[in-house]
Design a protein around this motif. Structure first.
Motif, PDB file in Angstrom:
ATOM      1  N   THR A 105       7.218  40.614  -0.919  1.00 37.99           N
ATOM      2  CA  THR A 105       7.742  41.486   0.137  1.00 37.99           C
ATOM      3  C   THR A 105       8.802  40.798   0.994  1.00 37.99           C
ATOM      4  O   THR A 105       9.873  41.370   1.205  1.00 37.99           O
ATOM      5  N   PRO A 106       8.582  39.580   1.488  1.00 39.25           N
ATOM      6  CA  PRO A 106       9.655  38.932   2.265  1.00 39.25           C
ATOM      7  C   PRO A 106      10.909  38.647   1.444  1.00 39.25           C
ATOM      8  O   PRO A 106      12.028  38.754   1.952  1.00 39.25           O
ATOM      9  N   LYS A 154      12.788  41.948   1.047  1.00 32.36           N
ATOM     10  CA  LYS A 154      13.396  42.311   2.328  1.00 32.36           C
ATOM     11  C   LYS A 154      14.638  41.468   2.610  1.00 32.36           C
ATOM     12  O   LYS A 154      15.655  41.975   3.073  1.00 32.36           O
ATOM     13  N   LEU A 176      17.486  42.661   0.238  1.00 27.35           N
ATOM     14  CA  LEU A 176      18.039  43.942   0.672  1.00 27.35           C
ATOM     15  C   LEU A 176      18.823  43.799   1.971  1.00 27.35           C
ATOM     16  O   LEU A 176      19.848  44.459   2.162  1.00 27.35           O
ATOM     17  N   LYS A 177      18.350  42.940   2.843  1.00 30.59           N
ATOM     18  CA  LYS A 177      19.064  42.704   4.097  1.00 30.59           C
ATOM     19  C   LYS A 177      20.428  42.080   3.828  1.00 30.59           C
ATOM     20  O   LYS A 177      21.442  42.494   4.391  1.00 30.59           O
TER      21      LYS A 177
END
Length: 104
Positions: free
Chosen positions: A15-16, A19, A22-23
């Motif tokens: 998950t990190p 993220k 995508l960031k």
């Protein structure tokens, strides 16, 4: 029961990373679209004002290929800004060290 622990481990690790990816992509896409919009507006403004010049001046500007020079200039600006953004992303990856590398 083991699947629960695997799923928790997977979500904790992946998950990190997702993220962060995508960031980085989101900021890059938004910056590129914003830069492109501003550059296109500036180029359109410049070319529109060249069209308002007297016909004799327009002919001289056409012979000198000023419109091509303007396109090259704005393409160079866009390229420079995109490469600067890519360098910042590469620096961010370099700061992570060997976290993202896998050895076979």
């Amino acid at each position: 029961m083991h699947f629960f622990y695997l799923a928790t481990l997977f979500l904790t690790i992946v998950t990190p990373l997702v993220k962060m990816a995508l960031k980085a992509l989101g900021i890059g896409v938004i910056a590129y679209v914003g830069i492109n919009l501003v550059i296109d507006q500036a180029k359109d403004y410049l070319l529109a004002n060249m069209g308002n010049a007297a016909p004799a001046i327009q002919m001289v500007l056409g012979l000198a290929k000023i419109d091509v020079a303007i396109n090259i200039y704005f393409a160079a600006i866009t390229t420079r800004l995109v490469l600067t953004g890519l360098n910042k992303l590469a620096d961010r990856k370099a700061k992570l060290g060997n976290i993202g590398t896998l050895e076979a």
